[in-house]
Design a protein around this motif. Sequence first.
Motif, PDB file in Angstrom:
ATOM      1  N   VAL A  41       0.835  -1.197   0.000  1.00  0.00           N
ATOM      2  CA  VAL A  41       0.000   0.000   0.000  1.00  0.00           C
ATOM      3  C   VAL A  41       0.869   1.246   0.000  1.00  0.00           C
ATOM      4  O   VAL A  41       1.940   1.281   0.597  1.00  0.00           O
ATOM      5  N   GLY A  42       0.371   2.281  -0.667  1.00  0.00           N
ATOM      6  CA  GLY A  42       1.064   3.566  -0.676  1.00  0.00           C
ATOM      7  C   GLY A  42       0.452   4.452  -1.734  1.00  0.00           C
ATOM      8  O   GLY A  42      -0.228   3.972  -2.644  1.00  0.00           O
ATOM      9  N   GLU A  43       0.692   5.755  -1.639  1.00  0.00           N
ATOM     10  CA  GLU A  43       0.123   6.668  -2.626  1.00  0.00           C
ATOM     11  C   GLU A  43       0.874   6.573  -3.944  1.00  0.00           C
ATOM     12  O   GLU A  43       1.917   5.902  -4.042  1.00  0.00           O
ATOM     13  N   SER A  44       0.360   7.205  -4.979  1.00  0.00           N
ATOM     14  CA  SER A  44       0.984   7.173  -6.304  1.00  0.00           C
ATOM     15  C   SER A  44       2.423   7.681  -6.212  1.00  0.00           C
ATOM     16  O   SER A  44       2.693   8.694  -5.562  1.00  0.00           O
ATOM     17  N   GLY A  45       3.331   6.962  -6.856  1.00  0.00           N
ATOM     18  CA  GLY A  45       4.737   7.353  -6.848  1.00  0.00           C
ATOM     19  C   GLY A  45       5.542   6.783  -5.705  1.00  0.00           C
ATOM     20  O   GLY A  45       6.733   7.086  -5.574  1.00  0.00           O
ATOM     21  N   SER A  46       4.923   5.915  -4.886  1.00  0.00           N
ATOM     22  CA  SER A  46       5.653   5.354  -3.738  1.00  0.00           C
ATOM     23  C   SER A  46       6.539   4.169  -4.119  1.00  0.00           C
ATOM     24  O   SER A  46       7.348   3.718  -3.309  1.00  0.00           O
ATOM     25  N   GLY A  47       6.378   3.642  -5.340  1.00  0.00           N
ATOM     26  CA  GLY A  47       7.241   2.547  -5.791  1.00  0.00           C
ATOM     27  C   GLY A  47       6.567   1.186  -5.813  1.00  0.00           C
ATOM     28  O   GLY A  47       7.235   0.169  -6.039  1.00  0.00           O
ATOM     29  N   LYS A  48       5.260   1.135  -5.613  1.00  0.00           N
ATOM     30  CA  LYS A  48       4.537  -0.145  -5.540  1.00  0.00           C
ATOM     31  C   LYS A  48       4.599  -0.897  -6.869  1.00  0.00           C
ATOM     32  O   LYS A  48       5.041  -2.055  -6.922  1.00  0.00           O
ATOM     33  N   SER A  49       4.152  -0.240  -7.936  1.00  0.00           N
ATOM     34  CA  SER A  49       4.116  -0.898  -9.246  1.00  0.00           C
ATOM     35  C   SER A  49       5.521  -1.190  -9.766  1.00  0.00           C
ATOM     36  O   SER A  49       5.754  -2.231 -10.388  1.00  0.00           O
ATOM     37  N   VAL A  50       6.451  -0.286  -9.484  1.00  0.00           N
ATOM     38  CA  VAL A  50       7.838  -0.500  -9.919  1.00  0.00           C
ATOM     39  C   VAL A  50       8.409  -1.745  -9.261  1.00  0.00           C
ATOM     40  O   VAL A  50       9.176  -2.498  -9.880  1.00  0.00           O
ATOM     41  N   THR A  51       8.038  -1.998  -8.017  1.00  0.00           N
ATOM     42  CA  THR A  51       8.461  -3.224  -7.332  1.00  0.00           C
ATOM     43  C   THR A  51       7.960  -4.454  -8.087  1.00  0.00           C
ATOM     44  O   THR A  51       8.718  -5.407  -8.319  1.00  0.00           O
ATOM     45  N   ALA A  52       6.689  -4.430  -8.496  1.00  0.00           N
ATOM     46  CA  ALA A  52       6.111  -5.560  -9.230  1.00  0.00           C
ATOM     47  C   ALA A  52       6.781  -5.739 -10.585  1.00  0.00           C
ATOM     48  O   ALA A  52       7.118  -6.865 -10.986  1.00  0.00           O
TER      49      ALA A  52
END
Length: 335
Positions: A41-52
């Motif tokens: 969880v985190g707001e846009s730009g926190s790195g969530k999708s980049v991690t995936a």
Amino acid sequence: MTEKILQVKNLQTSFFTDAGEVRAVNNMSFDLEAGKVLGIVGESGSGKSVTAYSILRILSHPGEVVGGEILFRGENLLTFSEREMQEIRGDKISMIFQDPMTSLNPVYSVGNQIMEAILLHSDRSRKEARKRSIELLGLVGINDPERRIKQYPHELSGGMRQRVMIAMALACEPDILIADEPTTALDVTIQAQILELIGELQRKLDMAVIIITHDLGVIANICDHIIVMYAGTVCERGSADDIFYDPKHEYTKGLLASIPKQEKSDELLTPIQGSPIDLLNMPPGCAFSSRCDSCMKICLRERPAERLIKGQHYASCWVNDFLDLQEQQLKEEVR
């Protein structure tokens, strides 16, 4: 003891732009156990999708994994060739992308797109792959799958397109399913149906699941463990109960305070003040310090280390150290 099917260790992913290096993911570490659901969880730009994207190695230019390890069943995916990764993607690790309308090919029927994954990763004939595609559409709750399999993405509603994406991801019964904002752009009723479907399929197929979202309320009832990210780093991690009922990081508390509460519909929401941090100009201290109401001098100077709260609950926040020190001093005074 539950198997750790995926271990991400000190992952560092950067985007090398003309303005400089953007550290989108900075020393990210977590374990995913077989058959468990992990929320990021985190707001846009926190790195969530980049991690995936880093896990599947599908980062677009100028993104690059610059450090760390991604261990799938003990093997480091960062050492795999592109051909070896093609065998992993869709077969062992599948992903549901954010927007099904842009992820599905508009010129191919739904059936052809599901069949593609089956034919690529198995020795089934086209007839067998078509039969399997119909079964998958039925599995994800699409009525009349024999007719729907001939249709094109534009002929389906947003909720049905998302179900097709889930069917595609499950085509080869992967060990890990990554769902990147699976309820984005869907109305509340359809959101609940999609999340319930993912939960049912996870239990039925005994998959490990990573759900990525900006909304803590979305994953409250589905996740075994939750990671809260801010500015490319983990600021808190723990069980769903830890995060929702005993949050220890000020950012986590801010996210929870901004969730609408049904029983208090007349109560004003409390937004997190300020803007997300500029990843090109990271401060020396805590990344959240400029937006934190509890910010202290040490927060501006030094980055807090992750520390154990209890059990599997960890947080990176100087406020916890300060409160612990106060409590210890009070106990000594009492003595």
